[in-house]
Design a protein around this motif. Structure first.
Motif, short mmCIF file in Angstrom:
data_model
loop_
_atom_site.label_atom_id
_atom_site.label_comp_id
_atom_site.label_asym_id
_atom_site.label_seq_id
_atom_site.Cartn_x
_atom_site.Cartn_y
_atom_site.Cartn_z
N GLY A 95 0.63 -1.16 0.01
CA GLY A 95 0.08 0.25 0.02
C GLY A 95 0.92 1.24 0.09
N GLY A 96 2.02 1.17 0.34
CA GLY A 96 3.01 2.32 0.28
C GLY A 96 3.49 2.91 -1.00
N GLU A 97 3.01 2.19 -1.98
CA GLU A 97 3.37 2.34 -3.23
C GLU A 97 2.53 3.32 -3.82
N ARG A 98 1.24 3.33 -3.15
CA ARG A 98 0.14 4.44 -3.85
C ARG A 98 0.35 5.58 -3.85
N ARG A 99 -0.43 6.51 -4.97
CA ARG A 99 -0.28 7.49 -5.09
C ARG A 99 -1.21 8.69 -4.07
N GLN A 100 -2.16 8.10 -3.55
CA GLN A 100 -2.93 8.91 -2.67
C GLN A 100 -3.11 8.20 -1.28
N PHE A 101 -2.86 9.22 -0.32
CA PHE A 101 -2.67 8.62 1.32
C PHE A 101 -3.87 9.49 1.78
N VAL A 102 -4.93 8.85 2.58
CA VAL A 102 -5.86 9.27 3.37
C VAL A 102 -5.22 9.28 4.87
N VAL A 103 -5.17 10.18 5.39
CA VAL A 103 -4.56 10.17 6.74
C VAL A 103 -5.21 10.78 7.87
N GLY A 104 -5.07 9.84 9.08
CA GLY A 104 -5.63 10.42 10.34
C GLY A 104 -4.89 9.70 11.41
N GLY A 105 -5.03 10.38 12.58
CA GLY A 105 -4.06 10.07 13.72
C GLY A 105 -3.99 11.20 14.62
N THR A 106 -3.03 11.03 15.59
CA THR A 106 -2.41 11.91 16.59
C THR A 106 -0.93 12.01 16.54
N GLU A 107 -0.46 13.03 16.96
CA GLU A 107 -1.04 14.56 17.14
C GLU A 107 -0.87 15.12 15.89
N ALA A 108 -2.10 15.90 15.66
CA ALA A 108 -1.98 16.51 14.31
C ALA A 108 -1.04 17.52 14.15
N HIS A 109 -0.37 18.17 15.14
CA HIS A 109 0.78 18.97 14.87
C HIS A 109 2.07 18.37 15.09
N VAL A 110 1.97 17.27 15.42
CA VAL A 110 3.60 16.58 15.23
C VAL A 110 3.67 15.47 14.30
N CYS A 111 3.41 14.34 14.87
CA CYS A 111 3.62 13.15 13.90
C CYS A 111 2.82 13.14 12.72
N VAL A 112 1.47 13.54 12.63
CA VAL A 112 0.68 13.65 11.37
C VAL A 112 1.04 14.79 10.51
N LEU A 113 1.31 16.05 11.05
CA LEU A 113 1.90 17.16 10.22
C LEU A 113 3.37 16.74 9.56
N GLN A 114 4.21 15.95 10.17
CA GLN A 114 5.48 15.74 9.76
C GLN A 114 5.49 14.71 8.83
N THR A 115 4.48 13.54 8.88
CA THR A 115 4.08 12.63 7.96
C THR A 115 3.49 13.20 6.62
N VAL A 116 2.72 14.07 7.07
CA VAL A 116 2.04 14.87 5.82
C VAL A 116 2.98 15.63 4.95
N LEU A 117 3.78 16.21 5.57
CA LEU A 117 4.79 16.89 4.88
C LEU A 117 5.86 15.89 4.10
N GLY A 118 6.01 15.07 4.69
CA GLY A 118 6.99 13.77 4.28
C GLY A 118 6.31 13.22 2.96
N LEU A 119 5.18 12.87 3.04
CA LEU A 119 4.60 12.09 1.94
C LEU A 119 4.12 13.25 0.64
N LEU A 120 4.07 14.44 1.13
CA LEU A 120 4.11 15.56 -0.02
C LEU A 120 5.46 15.76 -0.82
#
Length: 181
Positions: A93-118
């Protein structure tokens, strides 16, 4: 950014863990919406991945989610960004183009993961009601920053209906009966 497609998407649930969970603002809602997304993803064949930030210290993923995950779908990490630790994008699933993201904490791990995926040229859709932080202000600022960086902020129903694409199918009838109220 295009519309979500089930065949292009992976659901990523970040760090909803036993010892952090009680401190999260509106935590039961975050858990409920994340479990809802997990159930929809399973019914539609969308791969699911989950991360655990230092589980020795923060405990495992909550049973409401963990019970629906295979061992191979869970990544233990030390870096705040799940993309910074090796392995996430190599998981099924890691090879897919689209990631739908949820979780905690929004301003730490979620944010940094989203920035990394982008940064890895993925399309990222953050489910507003499935992310949380200890402080509502931190969540609001994180959502604003993720949007500014190129992520799309969505609701869980946006995800479900875009994955479904059309009415009149057996999947639509089943999901509509069980999940859409």
């Amino acid at each position: 950014m295009t519309q979500l497609r089930a065949q292009l998407s992976t659901l990523l649930i970040i760090d909803i863990q036993e010892r952090l969970f009680p401190a999260i603002h509106d935590n039961e809602s975050v858990l409920e919406h994340s479990a809802w997304l997990l159930a929809i993803a399973r019914r539609l064949g969308v791969p699911v991945l989950a991360t655990e930030q230092y589980p020795k210290g923060l405990g495992p993923t909550l049973p409401a989610l963990r019970d629906g995950l295979a061992e191979a779908e869970v990544l233990e990490k030390i870096a705040f960004s799940a993309v910074a630790d090796p392995g996430l994008l190599q998981m099924p699933g890691g090879e897919r183009r689209q990631f739908v993201v949820g979780g905690t904490e929004a301003h730490v791990c979620v944010l940094q993961t989203v920035l990394g995926l982008l940064a890895e040229d993925r399309e990222v859709f953050v489910v507003e009601e499935a992310v949380g932080s200890r402080q509502p202000r931190d969540k609001a600022l994180a959502l604003k920053r993720m949007r500014q960086a190129g992520a799309v902020i969505v609701s869980r129903e946006m995800v479900a209906f875009e994955w479904l694409e059309r009415a009149g199918t057996e999947s639509f009838r089943e999901i509509s009966r069980q999940f859409i109220r």
